[in-house]
Design a protein around this motif. Sequence first.
Motif, PDB file in Angstrom:
ATOM      1  N   LEU A 138     -35.044 -24.732  36.540  1.00 26.22           N
ATOM      2  CA  LEU A 138     -34.348 -25.205  37.735  1.00 26.22           C
ATOM      3  C   LEU A 138     -34.340 -26.732  37.823  1.00 26.22           C
ATOM      4  CD1 LEU A 138     -35.487 -22.649  40.477  1.00 26.22           C
ATOM      5  CD2 LEU A 138     -33.589 -22.495  38.857  1.00 26.22           C
ATOM      6  N   ALA A 139     -35.498 -27.362  37.649  1.00 26.78           N
ATOM      7  CA  ALA A 139     -35.555 -28.821  37.756  1.00 26.78           C
ATOM      8  C   ALA A 139     -34.744 -29.517  36.656  1.00 26.78           C
ATOM      9  CB  ALA A 139     -37.012 -29.294  37.746  1.00 26.78           C
ATOM     10  N   PRO A 140     -34.902 -29.143  35.382  1.00 27.75           N
ATOM     11  CA  PRO A 140     -34.096 -29.817  34.353  1.00 27.75           C
ATOM     12  C   PRO A 140     -32.592 -29.612  34.524  1.00 27.75           C
ATOM     13  CG  PRO A 140     -35.949 -28.662  33.353  1.00 27.75           C
ATOM     14  CD  PRO A 140     -35.907 -28.244  34.782  1.00 27.75           C
ATOM     15  N   LEU A 141     -32.192 -28.481  35.108  1.00 22.81           N
ATOM     16  CA  LEU A 141     -30.776 -28.231  35.332  1.00 22.81           C
ATOM     17  C   LEU A 141     -30.246 -28.975  36.554  1.00 22.81           C
ATOM     18  CD1 LEU A 141     -30.536 -24.409  34.545  1.00 22.81           C
ATOM     19  CD2 LEU A 141     -29.382 -26.254  33.304  1.00 22.81           C
ATOM     20  N   GLY A 142     -31.134 -29.598  37.311  1.00 21.21           N
ATOM     21  CA  GLY A 142     -30.712 -30.287  38.520  1.00 21.21           C
ATOM     22  C   GLY A 142     -30.444 -29.351  39.678  1.00 21.21           C
ATOM     23  N   MET A 143     -31.029 -28.158  39.656  1.00 19.21           N
ATOM     24  CA  MET A 143     -30.820 -27.178  40.724  1.00 19.21           C
ATOM     25  C   MET A 143     -31.815 -27.459  41.857  1.00 19.21           C
ATOM     26  SD  MET A 143     -30.059 -23.793  38.352  1.00 19.21           S
ATOM     27  CE  MET A 143     -29.796 -22.708  39.766  1.00 19.21           C
ATOM     28  N   THR A 144     -31.636 -28.598  42.500  1.00 19.90           N
ATOM     29  CA  THR A 144     -32.607 -29.088  43.475  1.00 19.90           C
ATOM     30  C   THR A 144     -32.579 -28.339  44.795  1.00 19.90           C
ATOM     31  OG1 THR A 144     -31.014 -30.758  44.199  1.00 19.90           O
ATOM     32  CG2 THR A 144     -32.574 -31.394  42.476  1.00 19.90           C
TER      33      THR A 144
ATOM     34  N   LEU B  90     -21.959 -22.092  29.157  1.00 19.86           N
ATOM     35  CA  LEU B  90     -20.705 -22.516  28.543  1.00 19.86           C
ATOM     36  C   LEU B  90     -20.917 -23.517  27.414  1.00 19.86           C
ATOM     37  CD1 LEU B  90     -18.439 -23.109  31.691  1.00 19.86           C
ATOM     38  CD2 LEU B  90     -18.357 -21.158  30.119  1.00 19.86           C
ATOM     39  N   GLY B  91     -22.082 -24.167  27.402  1.00 16.93           N
ATOM     40  CA  GLY B  91     -22.350 -25.210  26.428  1.00 16.93           C
ATOM     41  C   GLY B  91     -23.196 -24.728  25.271  1.00 16.93           C
ATOM     42  N   ASP B  92     -24.136 -25.592  24.863  1.00 18.69           N
ATOM     43  CA  ASP B  92     -24.964 -25.278  23.696  1.00 18.69           C
ATOM     44  C   ASP B  92     -26.448 -25.226  24.029  1.00 18.69           C
ATOM     45  OD1 ASP B  92     -25.544 -27.912  24.122  1.00 18.69           O
ATOM     46  OD2 ASP B  92     -24.997 -28.615  22.110  1.00 18.69           O
ATOM     47  N   GLY B  93     -26.762 -25.103  25.335  1.00 17.04           N
ATOM     48  CA  GLY B  93     -28.158 -25.004  25.728  1.00 17.04           C
ATOM     49  C   GLY B  93     -28.771 -26.290  26.216  1.00 17.04           C
ATOM     50  N   GLY B  94     -27.962 -27.336  26.357  1.00 19.25           N
ATOM     51  CA  GLY B  94     -28.477 -28.603  26.839  1.00 19.25           C
ATOM     52  C   GLY B  94     -28.443 -28.696  28.351  1.00 19.25           C
ATOM     53  N   SER B  95     -29.140 -29.690  28.903  1.00 21.56           N
ATOM     54  CA  SER B  95     -29.208 -29.904  30.348  1.00 21.56           C
ATOM     55  C   SER B  95     -28.418 -31.163  30.701  1.00 21.56           C
ATOM     56  CB  SER B  95     -30.658 -30.068  30.791  1.00 21.56           C
ATOM     57  OG  SER B  95     -31.149 -31.342  30.398  1.00 21.56           O
ATOM     58  N   PRO B  96     -28.229 -31.451  32.006  1.00 20.38           N
ATOM     59  CA  PRO B  96     -27.496 -32.657  32.400  1.00 20.38           C
ATOM     60  C   PRO B  96     -28.097 -33.937  31.838  1.00 20.38           C
ATOM     61  CG  PRO B  96     -27.747 -31.186  34.271  1.00 20.38           C
ATOM     62  CD  PRO B  96     -28.571 -30.615  33.165  1.00 20.38           C
ATOM     63  N   GLY B  97     -29.407 -33.961  31.643  1.00 27.74           N
ATOM     64  CA  GLY B  97     -30.056 -35.147  31.087  1.00 27.74           C
ATOM     65  C   GLY B  97     -30.201 -35.103  29.586  1.00 27.74           C
ATOM     66  N   ASP B  98     -29.448 -34.236  28.953  1.00 26.42           N
ATOM     67  CA  ASP B  98     -29.446 -34.074  27.493  1.00 26.42           C
ATOM     68  C   ASP B  98     -30.757 -33.517  26.949  1.00 26.42           C
ATOM     69  OD1 ASP B  98     -26.828 -34.989  27.176  1.00 26.42           O
ATOM     70  OD2 ASP B  98     -27.496 -37.090  27.143  1.00 26.42           O
ATOM     71  N   ALA B  99     -31.618 -32.990  27.846  1.00 25.42           N
ATOM     72  CA  ALA B  99     -32.812 -32.292  27.363  1.00 25.42           C
ATOM     73  C   ALA B  99     -32.385 -30.952  26.777  1.00 25.42           C
ATOM     74  CB  ALA B  99     -33.798 -32.087  28.508  1.00 25.42           C
TER      75      ALA B  99
ATOM     76  N   LEU C 170     -32.828 -27.389  26.637  1.00 22.62           N
ATOM     77  CA  LEU C 170     -33.465 -26.283  27.350  1.00 22.62           C
ATOM     78  C   LEU C 170     -33.481 -25.014  26.519  1.00 22.62           C
ATOM     79  CD1 LEU C 170     -32.109 -26.759  30.986  1.00 22.62           C
ATOM     80  CD2 LEU C 170     -34.181 -27.667  29.924  1.00 22.62           C
ATOM     81  N   LEU C 171     -32.421 -24.791  25.772  1.00 21.95           N
ATOM     82  CA  LEU C 171     -32.342 -23.644  24.870  1.00 21.95           C
ATOM     83  C   LEU C 171     -31.796 -24.107  23.534  1.00 21.95           C
ATOM     84  CD1 LEU C 171     -30.887 -20.545  26.795  1.00 21.95           C
ATOM     85  CD2 LEU C 171     -33.136 -20.748  25.730  1.00 21.95           C
ATOM     86  N   GLN C 172     -32.406 -23.676  22.467  1.00 24.51           N
ATOM     87  CA  GLN C 172     -31.859 -23.951  21.151  1.00 24.51           C
ATOM     88  C   GLN C 172     -30.513 -23.239  21.003  1.00 24.51           C
ATOM     89  OE1 GLN C 172     -33.107 -26.126  18.992  1.00 24.51           O
ATOM     90  NE2 GLN C 172     -34.771 -26.532  20.454  1.00 24.51           N
ATOM     91  N   PRO C 173     -29.552 -23.847  20.313  1.00 23.40           N
ATOM     92  CA  PRO C 173     -28.251 -23.187  20.165  1.00 23.40           C
ATOM     93  C   PRO C 173     -28.349 -21.769  19.629  1.00 23.40           C
ATOM     94  CG  PRO C 173     -28.101 -25.469  19.447  1.00 23.40           C
ATOM     95  CD  PRO C 173     -29.555 -25.204  19.732  1.00 23.40           C
ATOM     96  N   HIS C 174     -29.260 -21.535  18.697  1.00 27.94           N
ATOM     97  CA  HIS C 174     -29.378 -20.185  18.139  1.00 27.94           C
ATOM     98  C   HIS C 174     -29.933 -19.212  19.184  1.00 27.94           C
ATOM     99  CE1 HIS C 174     -33.820 -20.109  17.666  1.00 27.94           C
ATOM    100  NE2 HIS C 174     -33.699 -21.403  17.417  1.00 27.94           N
ATOM    101  N   SER C 175     -30.756 -19.696  20.106  1.00 26.90           N
ATOM    102  CA  SER C 175     -31.282 -18.823  21.148  1.00 26.90           C
ATOM    103  C   SER C 175     -30.212 -18.477  22.168  1.00 26.90           C
ATOM    104  CB  SER C 175     -32.477 -19.492  21.838  1.00 26.90           C
ATOM    105  OG  SER C 175     -33.575 -19.580  20.958  1.00 26.90           O
TER     106      SER C 175
END
Length: 465
Positions: A180-186, A249-258, A260-265
């Motif tokens: 939640l925090a890395p996704l910006g779901m504050t 919809l993306g490749d597993g990254g977060s708004p801050g480019d962290a 969060l999920l590996q593309p294969h996951s």
Amino acid sequence: MAAKDITLAPDFHQAVRGVLEDTSWAAGLSLAITDRQGVIARTTAGYADLAAKTPVQDNTLFEIGSISKGFTAALILQARDSGLLDLDEPVTRYLPWFEVQSRFAPITVRHLLNHTAGIIGGPEYTGESAFEVWALRDTEATTPPGTWHYYSNTGYKTLGLVLQAVSGLPYEQLLAERLLAPLGMTASDAAITHDTRRRLAVGYAPFYDDRAPRRGDGLAPANWLETATADGSIASTSSDMTAWIRLLLGDGGSPGDARLLQPHSLREMVTDCIEAEEPPYTYGLGMYVYERAGREYVAHTGGMVGYNSALVCDRERGLGAVVLANGSGAWSDVAHYAIDWVDAALSDGPSPALVLSESAIEEAPDKPSVIEEPPAQWAPFVGHYRGYNPWLSNIRVQCSDGRLWVWQGDYTTDLGEPLVPIADGTFRIGDDERSPERLTFDVVLDGKATRATLSGYPLYRTFTP
């Protein structure tokens, strides 16, 4: 690239409001649509609180229910990629006390993720995870793991306990800190508590809980419960939920480019699929994957006591929509309509129609058309039973067509599910021999069973017919 804002036209608002007012059992809803960059449109309709006439706002909080399962699956995959667990190891490696009666191979973490463990769905009777998962030892796994999709909330509660065991942290803390925090779901809460309730829309249900709903009877506030279990504990806003859609919809990254999920996951979540209970739906790891009108979608719905939701992603078009409501309705169809409408607007095409493919909630008979006197051996079991479970407050057992039937609370069909006597003196719920659900009766006084136990959840005979 910034997201393009779309102005939702009157025909869109009219169609969505029509579903809310004419076919749902909700007071209000919040809807948001996103592309891969950000929110491109949002709208609200109806009331967060009917009594106070408080309208739904963009920041109104709703319980999202089983959409949370995708978050749990993502946490499990994070743990796998960090070397903390193996999806194909038995659950007992991480929870040594986990036990289910079974003549089959051990249940693995992966089996829980895709609902193929062969265990009960879970009557949600405790409000927490540990006891309900421990109590699986009194139930039976009825199919070899990995062979049949049977949706299990208890299975996902088990996954939450696995996460706690390998991380040493409470599930809700993991969820808040690692997703939640890395996704910006504050605006979102990882656990639904009394403090959450202050910001939530009021949940609603049909006024009567023991008969077919009729529109003239209106709505009643639903029972309240707290929860922090991994099968569905998130409260969120529609705007916050679009951050989760953008991850899908993306490749597993977060708004801050962290990462969060590996593309294969992320690919594994939406490709490691087994046929679900209603083809062409398949279920991956925490997500449904299916085709509709020639397009593939990744989606999940959610149902809580008084709240229902739907989240739909079209990864090819790079669009997704989420609908959060304080009651049940055809929200998946609304989410699909939102994606199609925005896609048409972006391409200057004609606006689509909103078609309800799900059965809109219809008024149904209060009881089967033919109720029979049961045979003597079944006579003690017929009756109305109640329990103190907000998920399932009552069941009714009656005889029709020479069989016993059980109605589990919603009463939206002529007949409930058949009860099939099995050798141990209990009843299997449903004709499908694979079903793990059981109903037992005991404490017979004056010729009537006073207790009915549904897959571990006790209900007690009540005075109403």
